[in-house]
Design a protein around this motif. Structure first.
Motif, PDB file in Angstrom:
ATOM      1  N   ILE A  39      -0.966   6.634 -15.757  1.00  0.00           N
ATOM      2  CA  ILE A  39      -0.730   7.875 -15.014  1.00  0.00           C
ATOM      3  C   ILE A  39       0.328   7.710 -13.940  1.00  0.00           C
ATOM      4  N   ALA A  40       0.572   6.507 -13.486  1.00  0.00           N
ATOM      5  CA  ALA A  40       1.667   6.273 -12.542  1.00  0.00           C
ATOM      6  C   ALA A  40       2.564   5.215 -13.176  1.00  0.00           C
ATOM      7  N   PRO A  41       3.432   5.627 -14.096  1.00  0.00           N
ATOM      8  CA  PRO A  41       4.053   4.703 -15.040  1.00  0.00           C
ATOM      9  C   PRO A  41       4.758   3.503 -14.426  1.00  0.00           C
ATOM     10  N   SER A  42       5.477   3.729 -13.356  1.00  0.00           N
ATOM     11  CA  SER A  42       6.319   2.635 -12.881  1.00  0.00           C
ATOM     12  C   SER A  42       5.542   1.610 -12.088  1.00  0.00           C
ATOM     13  N   GLN A  43       4.219   1.722 -12.071  1.00  0.00           N
ATOM     14  CA  GLN A  43       3.451   0.778 -11.263  1.00  0.00           C
ATOM     15  C   GLN A  43       3.309  -0.568 -11.936  1.00  0.00           C
ATOM     16  N   SER A  75       2.285   2.003  -3.461  1.00  0.00           N
ATOM     17  CA  SER A  75       1.441   2.669  -4.455  1.00  0.00           C
ATOM     18  C   SER A  75       1.157   4.110  -4.055  1.00  0.00           C
ATOM     19  N   ILE A  76       1.100   4.378  -2.740  1.00  0.00           N
ATOM     20  CA  ILE A  76       0.906   5.774  -2.318  1.00  0.00           C
ATOM     21  C   ILE A  76       2.092   6.616  -2.752  1.00  0.00           C
ATOM     22  N   ASN A 117       4.300  16.741 -11.362  1.00  0.00           N
ATOM     23  CA  ASN A 117       3.334  17.489 -12.153  1.00  0.00           C
ATOM     24  C   ASN A 117       3.093  18.889 -11.636  1.00  0.00           C
ATOM     25  N   LEU A 133       0.832  -1.204   0.000  1.00  0.00           N
ATOM     26  CA  LEU A 133       0.000   0.000   0.000  1.00  0.00           C
ATOM     27  C   LEU A 133       0.865   1.251   0.000  1.00  0.00           C
ATOM     28  N   ILE A 142      -6.790   8.513   3.881  1.00  0.00           N
ATOM     29  CA  ILE A 142      -5.375   8.780   3.661  1.00  0.00           C
ATOM     30  C   ILE A 142      -5.107   9.167   2.210  1.00  0.00           C
ATOM     31  N   LEU A 143      -6.016   8.795   1.310  1.00  0.00           N
ATOM     32  CA  LEU A 143      -5.804   9.090  -0.107  1.00  0.00           C
ATOM     33  C   LEU A 143      -6.171  10.527  -0.471  1.00  0.00           C
ATOM     34  N   LEU A 189      -3.810  14.610 -11.172  1.00  0.00           N
ATOM     35  CA  LEU A 189      -3.957  13.192 -11.488  1.00  0.00           C
ATOM     36  C   LEU A 189      -5.337  12.907 -12.083  1.00  0.00           C
ATOM     37  N   GLN A 223       4.414  11.159  -8.668  1.00  0.00           N
ATOM     38  CA  GLN A 223       3.805  11.635  -9.900  1.00  0.00           C
ATOM     39  C   GLN A 223       3.278  13.049  -9.698  1.00  0.00           C
ATOM     40  N   ARG A 224       2.636  13.262  -8.553  1.00  0.00           N
ATOM     41  CA  ARG A 224       2.017  14.552  -8.323  1.00  0.00           C
ATOM     42  C   ARG A 224       3.059  15.641  -8.192  1.00  0.00           C
ATOM     43  N   HIS A 248      -6.562   1.045  -6.536  1.00  0.00           N
ATOM     44  CA  HIS A 248      -5.117   0.844  -6.651  1.00  0.00           C
ATOM     45  C   HIS A 248      -4.352   1.632  -5.592  1.00  0.00           C
ATOM     46  N   PHE A 249      -5.073   2.239  -4.676  1.00  0.00           N
ATOM     47  CA  PHE A 249      -4.488   2.985  -3.562  1.00  0.00           C
ATOM     48  C   PHE A 249      -3.569   4.107  -4.028  1.00  0.00           C
ATOM     49  N   VAL A 250      -4.025   4.880  -5.006  1.00  0.00           N
ATOM     50  CA  VAL A 250      -3.257   6.022  -5.488  1.00  0.00           C
ATOM     51  C   VAL A 250      -3.862   7.286  -4.875  1.00  0.00           C
ATOM     52  N   PRO A 251      -3.050   8.134  -4.242  1.00  0.00           N
ATOM     53  CA  PRO A 251      -3.593   9.363  -3.656  1.00  0.00           C
ATOM     54  C   PRO A 251      -4.186  10.271  -4.731  1.00  0.00           C
ATOM     55  N   LEU A 259       4.239   6.093  -5.159  1.00  0.00           N
ATOM     56  CA  LEU A 259       4.268   6.276  -6.619  1.00  0.00           C
ATOM     57  C   LEU A 259       3.338   7.406  -7.027  1.00  0.00           C
ATOM     58  N   GLY A 260       2.122   7.374  -6.477  1.00  0.00           N
ATOM     59  CA  GLY A 260       1.157   8.414  -6.808  1.00  0.00           C
ATOM     60  C   GLY A 260       1.649   9.789  -6.392  1.00  0.00           C
ATOM     61  N   SER A 261       2.299   9.859  -5.214  1.00  0.00           N
ATOM     62  CA  SER A 261       2.768  11.154  -4.719  1.00  0.00           C
ATOM     63  C   SER A 261       3.901  11.689  -5.566  1.00  0.00           C
TER      64      SER A 261
END
Lengths: 262, 318
Positions: free
Chosen positions: B314-318, A241-242, A252, A238, B198-199, B283, A248-249, B275-278, A244-246
């Motif tokens: 959108i989160a390429p390395s996933q 993936s958090i 951007n 978990l 948390i997201l 995004l 990315q942000r 996918h638990f992406v914030p 990775l998303g951060s």
């Protein structure tokens, strides 16, 4: 007696091919289930239990609120198809109510309920398949589901059952063995090695008790390793993936800020 | 004769990626509790779980998610270790919403009580919205009359959704909300999505407007309101506070393209959440463009492969 299955044969093997102190395989699934705050599916061999945790949340009934700590509510449902002989148990079944009360009293001292005054924590246990070690699977599943829900606990609670066949102790009994052998279930907190639950519904010779108690405590520690690995693995995926998303942000927003300047 | 081989694992994804040892061999994750290491290691993303001792309580102070036993600080939740100077805390990965004053939340009325509403805001207790902390018809500043108390259901009823700000806490930790701004109030013309709190990260503004004609309210409690875009000049000004419009229960007319956009955005949020992406504005926008580019209808997003592809893009390395 050829038709009878031997509990422990001369070679030291049990009816399902395990040795005396061998535990059944454990499978743990901590993925999200519906809108539960935390959930866990655990299997001990063929015993299969699903636990969902909701809360801490506002109590459904005002009379159930406790002003200085959270109220824990455990409900157990046994699927009609979970045993060999199909049998529907009602929710008001005395055995099931007692079972739920056992789970509740096991977790009451472990959950830090004083952090959540006037709230309620609902634990729903669904037994999908039974093959001995029902209480142990329910307790282990509840521990995992509570942790998955982020509810503060003093420690893991790891349960395991054991029995004594004539003089030789056995661990993690199947239904077949459970029916034949005096057995007990122990829940242990690995950090302090405190035991939060010992139950026995059969009669066991007092001289044998200490040995099986000690063994079961040790087996609890082995199960703790599995559960801890599952929890850490889940947390890691978990967090991954958090992050990775951060990442990315942040990349951007920097680009965005430049766009704004134009 | 019938014989059984060992059963295959039912949960492929839950298989542990670490090597397995005999219980007597210590895994490297067991080394977490060495005090010397603790001071040296960065506070970044060290994972822990309940019962794990973190450090000595003499050198460090315990924060949230920990307790002290035997002069040791011990974790009580599974999550990441955070350290600020001498304060050690553990933040749970998934938990209910922990309110802070000033947070923007979206909630649902559960109960109408004398001079207050109870609001479900995904917290450990229902929040309280006092009659004195809402805007009433006929001027923002005026005393609450008995007649207001009698027609509380005219403002908010059970089941109504609203956006509000956390104002204060009661002694038992329950939060008190207020809607004393024209930005806040009853919600209509849209759809609610629930995500783990948390997201939703703290942003400069939690009111987003996507160019596809969709307004988003990202409540910090994990409730997200996706609705039809309302032009700012059509929103009620300071002078003409129009109680009828603010407390109206009737949706405006929403055309098909907007409905489509709303459901597309909600599906995107659900996919990202699974996918638990914030969630962030950037995004979401990127994801929206991606779905339009791939000429998908909103319901395509519910397919597993499509959602996976979206997240991968959108989160390429996933």
């Amino acid at each position: 007696m050829a038709s009878r299955v031997e509990i422990l044969n001369e070679g030291g093997y049990r009816s399902d091919g395990r040795r005396q102190f061998e535990l059944r395989t454990i499978d743990i699934d901590l993925s999200q289930q519906g809108h539960a705050d935390g959930a866990a599916v655990i299997t001990h061999g063929l015993a299969h239990v699903m636990v969902s945790v909701f809360g801490p949340r506002e109590a459904k009934m005002r009379s159930q609120t406790i002003h200085d700590r959270a109220n824990i509510n455990v409900e157990v449902a046994v699927a009609a198809f979970s045993t060999g002989d199909r049998r529907k148990r009602s929710r008001g079944d005395k055995r099931i109510l007692e079972f739920a009360a056992t789970i509740k009293s096991t977790f009451e001292p472990v959950i830090q309920t004083s952090l959540y005054p006037r709230s309620q924590i609902d634990i729903f246990v669904q037994v999908i398949q039974q093959d001995g070690g029902l209480l142990q699977a329910c307790i282990n599943g509840t521990t995992l589901a509570l942790m998955n829900a982020g509810i503060p606990m003093l420690d893991f609670v790891c349960a395991v059952n054991g029995g004594v066949h004539s003089t030789s102790p056995l661990l993690d009994l199947t239904l077949l063995e459970e029916n034949d052998v005096p057995n007990l279930t122990i829940a242990v907190m690995p950090k302090t090695r405190k035991v939060s639950l010992v139950t026995m519904e059969t009669r066991l010779h007092v001289d044998r008790f200490e040995e099986i108690f000690r063994l079961a405590t040790e087996a609890g520690l082995a199960i703790h390793g599995e559960m801890k690995g599952a929890i850490l693995g889940r947390s890691k995926s978990l967090m991954g993936s958090i992050e990775l998303g951060s990442q990315q942000r942040s990349g951007n927003t920097a680009a965005d800020a430049m766009d704004d300047d134009d | 004769m019938i014989s059984f081989t060992s059963f295959p694992s039912r949960f492929a994804e839950s298989s542990y990626d670490s090597t397995r040892h005999h219980p007597n061999v210590k895994d490297d994750l067991m080394d977490l509790d060495e005090y010397e290491d603790f001071a040296a290691q960065g506070s970044l993303n060290k994972l822990t779980c309940p019962g794990e001792s973190l450090t000595s309580s003499q050198a460090y102070m315990r924060g949230h998610g920990t307790y002290v036993d035997n002069e040791e600080v011990i974790a009580s939740v599974a999550g990441t270790i955070e350290r600020v100077n001498k304060l050690v805390s553990v933040r749970a990965i998934r938990s209910r919403y922990n309110p802070e004053v000033g947070d923007l939340v979206v909630g649902r009325i559960t109960e109408v009580q004398p001079r207050r509403w109870k609001v479900d805001a995904n917290s450990r207790q229902d929040a309280v919205l006092m009659l004195s902390s809402v805007n009433l018809p006929g001027g923002v500043q005026r005393r609450k009359l008995e007649s207001d108390e009698l027609q509380m259901r005219g403002f908010f009823e059970e089941g109504d959704l609203l956006v509000a700000e956390v104002q204060a806490f009661f002694s038992d930790g329950a939060m008190s909300l207020h809607t004393r701004s024209l930005k806040y109030g009853k919600l209509r013309n849209g759809q609610l999505v629930t995500v783990p709190p948390i997201l939703v990260r703290r942003l400069k503004s939690h009111f987003l407007t996507l160019p596809c004609g969709v307004d988003l309210i990202l409540g910090l409690n994990g409730y997200i309101w996706v609705s039809k875009h309302v032009k700012t000049n059509e929103q009620e000004g300071e002078e003409g506070f129009d109680a009828e419009a603010v407390y109206s229960n009737v949706n405006d007319d929403i055309d098909d393209s907007t409905r489509n956009a709303i459901s597309r955005v909600t599906h995107i949020i659900r996919v990202l959440t699974s996918h638990f992406v914030p969630l962030t504005d950037v995004l979401l926008l990127e994801a929206y463009e991606w779905t339009v580019e791939h000429e998908s209808t909103a319901k395509d997003l519910l397919q597993q492969e499509f959602g996976d592809a979206l997240v991968a893009s959108i989160a390429p390395s996933q």
